[in-house]
Design an enzyme around this catalytic site. Structure first.
Site, PDB file in Angstrom:
ATOM      1  N   GLU A   1       0.947  -1.202   0.057  1.00  0.00           N
ATOM      2  CA  GLU A   1      -0.045   0.073   0.003  1.00  0.00           C
ATOM      3  C   GLU A   1       0.725   1.304   0.130  1.00  0.00           C
ATOM      4  OE1 GLU A   1      -2.292   0.740   3.430  1.00  0.00           O
ATOM      5  OE2 GLU A   1      -3.637   2.170   2.260  1.00  0.00           O
TER       6      GLU A   1
ATOM      7  N   ARG B   1       4.875 -12.777  10.311  1.00  0.00           N
ATOM      8  CA  ARG B   1       5.747 -11.418   9.943  1.00  0.00           C
ATOM      9  C   ARG B   1       7.102 -11.515  10.700  1.00  0.00           C
ATOM     10  NH1 ARG B   1       1.665  -6.924  10.366  1.00  0.00           N
ATOM     11  NH2 ARG B   1       3.390  -5.736   9.926  1.00  0.00           N
TER      12      ARG B   1
ATOM     13  N   LYS C   1       4.562   0.131   9.915  1.00  0.00           N
ATOM     14  CA  LYS C   1       4.587   1.515   9.388  1.00  0.00           C
ATOM     15  C   LYS C   1       3.976   2.642  10.003  1.00  0.00           C
ATOM     16  CE  LYS C   1       3.436  -0.060   4.777  1.00  0.00           C
ATOM     17  NZ  LYS C   1       2.842   0.049   3.571  1.00  0.00           N
TER      18      LYS C   1
END
Length: 559
Positions: free
Chosen positions: A36, A262, A272
């Site tokens: 994104e 992750r 982020k």
RNA sequence: UGGGGCGUCGUCAAGCGGUAAGACACAGGCCUUUGACGCCUGCAUUCGUAGGUUCGAAUCCUACCGCCCCAGCCA
């Protein structure tokens, strides 16, 4: 099928290999990396990039780069170029396969209309708050929306109105009609489209509605013919919805979503959102601050793409929550640079050393190997004279046991130069600066002992007359604790390491380093690996960032 | 307390019914004109716990315990 006796595959590669061998399934692999554009990529993304592009390359398939740009409220054009540059720098290529979810907006809309026509989607007028109430809880089922039974005609009319911009934001939402009693909350009539009257970086003001991730992502994958859609663990609960949309809409392709855990590393944060916070609150110097584990930060620090790729390869892929020791990453860059980086002599904390029996105006040029084990890397000349600088840590007036560097009465080797013996120490009465006075053995030129006497210590040095003054930045871990996010009650920023950056502006480089190209890497002997900052270096005046230190068993012993 | 996932060395991680790979870390030693690099050695009688099946279980079954994720019109 070829027999593969290679090292163990992770569970995803095993699934892919089995799928490729299965004649009822596609025989060509297509994966994708779907960032994104709302921030910079970090080392966690590198894990996903290496996985997705890696499995594609290993299986003669391809990997698409697709920007998941369905929420213009959070996304910005500036991130797209940065993300592209980072992936390229890592060494991956997607050929012609660069896509944007926004490329499919019209198709998404058609699929939504199809769902409405099937009686499986409806326009709901509940507010966000009300929707939350109706959703129920983890243990209690939800209730049907009062708008759930609108006619198909009415839904079609309303949806068209939403698209046209007839209604204000928040007044209507398109939802899938699934099951408000599902134990999986994602299946309780999830949102498909929300009204957002925001300019999109690619479609401008063409749309007043934007699709939700769950709807857009599976369809994007299907449209592109993705075979394996790899994502992180938190999306596991979304998989039933991913499959529901594709099954219900009977898309031509139905990719398989597989989840893996992750990446987490000690002494840093990986979201982020948190990295953005460090940037906007000026806790660091931008997204590419060398202390940040963003791809841009690692590049600026001096990491190589090879080291990062190797790191991603050795940490493995699994479904277990994990936190990898930062030492593993550091080891990867040391391993790479030990081979590649030419050596140089640099004094970080200078201490003046005067050789009393060396003629004032005499100068010498010694030959120094650029690499101790790779003669193909050649050698260079380093100038020598009566006054040189050595490292402060290499001299002690009262040395502890096992300290075999310089001390009063002790003899050490100056790397590539001469053996010197410390005669006395003098403190300048005016400046208060320490001066080490030595005598040298002219017969030891090059550093060898003519009579075969053992000299245990070898220290680095730079000629005071020829050395170049320079700035060197030392970096330490950004956080002082292994897991800054361990306690959700405590702001992770309270754990920032106050000593994560040390700027040394009084370092002395050997003259050859004046020509260090911005972006080049060196090992400063006995200290570590350093990078000529590509932003702050100027011709003839490099500024160095410390990438990683050498292992230091003396420092370890001293602890 | 509903659903989904996960539990093998300090940290990652192989293993898929036949008797615990490897990496990092750590501890010794060798080598050394970088206390670097390299090399050698050591480092889980045990796989969350308890039962069971089996000649044989980390691998199969049962129960329990622990950790992570989910109640955005974020992704």
């Amino acid at each position: 099928m070829t027999i593969n006796n290679e090292k163990p595959k992770d569970f995803i590669r095993a699934i892919i290999a089995a799928d490729l061998a299965d004649s009822t399934k596609p025989d060509e692999l297509v994966s994708r990396f779907p960032p994104e554009p709302n921030g910079y990529l970090h080392i966690g993304h590198a894990k996903s990039i290496c996985l997705n592009f890696g499995v594609a390359a290993e299986n003669q398939g391809c990997c698409h780069l697709r920007f998941d740009d369905t929420n213009p409220a959070k996304e910005e054009k500036k991130y797209i170029g940065a993300i592209i540059a980072d992936i390229r720098w890592l060494g991956f290529d997607w050929g012609e396969n660069l896509f944007y979810a926004s490329d499919y907006f019209e198709q998404f809309y058609e699929y939504a209309v199809k769902l409405v026509k099937m009686g499986l989607a409806y326009v709901c007028d509940l507010s966000a708050d009300e929707m939350r109430q109706y959703r129920g809880t983890l243990t209690e089922p939800g209730q049907n929306s009062p708008y759930r039974n609108r006619t198909i005609t009415e839904n079609l009319f309303l949806l068209a109105g939403m698209r046209r911009g007839d209604f204000p934001e928040g007044s209507h939402i398109l939802r899938a009609k699934i099951d408000m009693a599902s134990p999986n909350l994602n299946m309780r009539d999830p949102a498909i489209y929300r009204i957002r009257k925001i300019t999109h970086h690619r479609t401008g003001n063409e749309w007043n509605i934007y699709p939700i991730y769950d709807f857009a992502h599976c369809l994007s994958d299907a449209i592109e013919g993705i075979t394996h859609s790899l994502c992180t663990l938190e999306f596991q609960d979304h998989r039933p919805l991913y499959d529901w949309y594709l099954d219900t809409l009977r898309t031509e392709h139905h990719p398989q979503q597989i989840e893996f855990s992750r990446l987490n590393l000690t002494y840093t944060v990986m979201s982020k959102r948190k990295l953005l916070q460090l940037v906007t609150e000026n806790m660091v110097d931008g997204w590419d601050d060398p202390r940040m584990l963003t791809i841009a930060g690692l590049r600026r620090r001096g990491y190589t793409p090879e080291a990062i790729r190797n790191f991603c390869a050795i940490i493995g892929i699994s479904k277990k929550d994990s936190r990898i020791d930062m030492g593993v990453l550091e080891n990867c860059i040391r391993e790479d640079l030990n081979e590649k980086a030419p050596r140089a002599l640099v004094v970080l904390h200078p201490l003046k050393l005067i050789i009393d029996n060396y003629p004032d105006d005499q100068e010498d040029e010694l030959t120094a190997a650029n690499h101790p084990k790779n003669s193909a890397m050649g050698s260079r000349k380093v100038p020598f004279c009566k006054e040189i600088y050595i490292e402060q840590a290499d001299f002690m007036e009262e040395p502890p046991k096992k300290f075999y560097r310089l001390a009063p009465g002790r003899e050490v080797r100056l790397r590539f130069a001469y053996l010197v013996t410390c005669e006395y120490v003098r403190k300048d009465p005016v400046t208060g600066e320490l001066e080490i006075h030595c005598t040298y053995d002219p017969a030891s030129r090059g550093g060898s002992a003519p009579d075969g006497r053992k000299v245990k210590g070898t220290i680095h040095w730079v000629s005071a007359r020829h050395g170049i003054n320079a700035e060197v930045r030392l970096y330490d871990r950004l956080f002082a604790v292994e897991n800054p996010e361990a306690d959700s009650e405590v702001d992770f920023k309270t754990h920032l390491n106050p000593d994560s950056l040390t700027i040394l502006d009084n370092c002395v480089l050997e003259p050859s380093l004046a020509g260090a190209a911005p972006g080049s890497r060196y090992q400063f002997e006995r200290q570590g690996y350093f990078y000529a900052d590509h932003k702050d270096s100027s011709p003839g005046k490099p500024v160095f960032n410390k990438i990683a230190g050498l292992r230091d068993s003396w420092a370890k012993r001293a602890k």
